[in-house]
Design an enzyme around this catalytic site. Structure first.
Site, PDB file in Angstrom:
ATOM      1  CG  ASP A  49       4.215  40.694  52.111  1.00  7.67           C
ATOM      2  OD1 ASP A  49       4.236  39.841  53.032  1.00  7.67           O
ATOM      3  OD2 ASP A  49       3.764  41.837  52.260  1.00  7.67           O
ATOM      4  CE1 TYR A  54      -8.253  39.140  57.944  1.00  7.27           C
ATOM      5  CE2 TYR A  54      -6.122  38.344  57.204  1.00  7.27           C
ATOM      6  CZ  TYR A  54      -6.871  39.171  58.015  1.00  7.27           C
ATOM      7  OH  TYR A  54      -6.255  40.024  58.893  1.00  7.27           O
ATOM      8  NE  ARG A 101       0.884  33.522  48.641  1.00  4.28           N
ATOM      9  CZ  ARG A 101       0.132  33.765  49.708  1.00  4.28           C
ATOM     10  NH1 ARG A 101      -1.136  33.402  49.718  1.00  4.28           N
ATOM     11  NH2 ARG A 101       0.639  34.368  50.758  1.00  4.28           N
TER      12      ARG A 101
END
Length: 148
Positions: free
Chosen positions: A29, A105, A132
Site C-alpha cells: 500500500d 501524483y 516502492r
C-alpha cells in the site's frame, strides 16, 4: 481497504489473497503525504483524494513548494511465520505538473536532490529511488540475510 496505516492496508490485501490461495503473498500500500494539506494527508487516502479533484493543478496551486513524501509498506505474508513488513519513503516537494510518465501524483512530485518530477524521469531512475524501490530493497536485504 479500511486500515488506519499503510501496513494495515497491506495486510488486508495480503490476507484476502492468501486466504484464497494458501500461498506466500506479497502486497503493498502506498500514498503521498503533502505537508500543506495536513499531517500525513492524503496518505492512505491518496487514491480516493485524487478522484475528488479535477486536475493536479488544484493541488500544485494550493501546495506549491510544500514538503511532501511518498510512502510504501510492503508485506510478505506466510502463515507459517510472522509477516515481514518493510517500509520505504522518498521525500521531495510539490511542483507544477511536468512530465507524462508514471501515474497519479508523479507529475507534481519532485524528489529531493533531483530536478525532474517522477513523471519526467525514466522508469530506470524512478525505479531505483522510489518509495516502492526502497521498501523492496529492504525486503530483499532481509530475505538475503536469512538465506531465503
Amino acid at each position: 481497504e479500511d486500515g488506519k496505516t499503510y501496513a494495515e492496508n497491506s495486510m488486508i490485501k495480503a490476507n484476502a489473497i492468501a486466504s484464497q490461495t494458501n500461498m506466500i503473498v506479497l502486497a503493498d500500500d502506498a500514498g503521498i503525504e503533502i505537508k500543506a494539506l495536513g499531517e500525513q494527508f492524503p496518505g492512505i487516502y491518496s487514491h480516493r483524494y485524487l478522484e475528488t479533484i479535477d486536475s493536479l493543478n488544484q493541488i500544485s496551486d494550493k501546495c506549491l513548494n510544500s514538503e511532501a513524501k511518498f510512502h510504501c509498506s510492503i508485506v510478505l505474508l506466510n502463515y507459517k511465520k510472522e509477516p515481514i513488513i518493510c517500509e520505504g519513503e522518498v521525500k521531495g516537494k510539490i511542483v507544477e505538473p511536468h512530465g507524462t510518465n508514471g501515474f497519479g501524483y508523479d507529475p507534481i512530485f519532485m524528489p529531493d536532490t533531483y530536478t525532474q518530477t517522477f513523471a519526467e524521469m525514466g522508469n530506470d531512475t524512478k525505479n531505483q529511488i522510489s518509495h516502492r524501490a526502497k521498501a523492496v530493497m529492504k525486503l530483499t536485504s532481509f530475505l538475503s540475510d536469512y538465506n531465503c
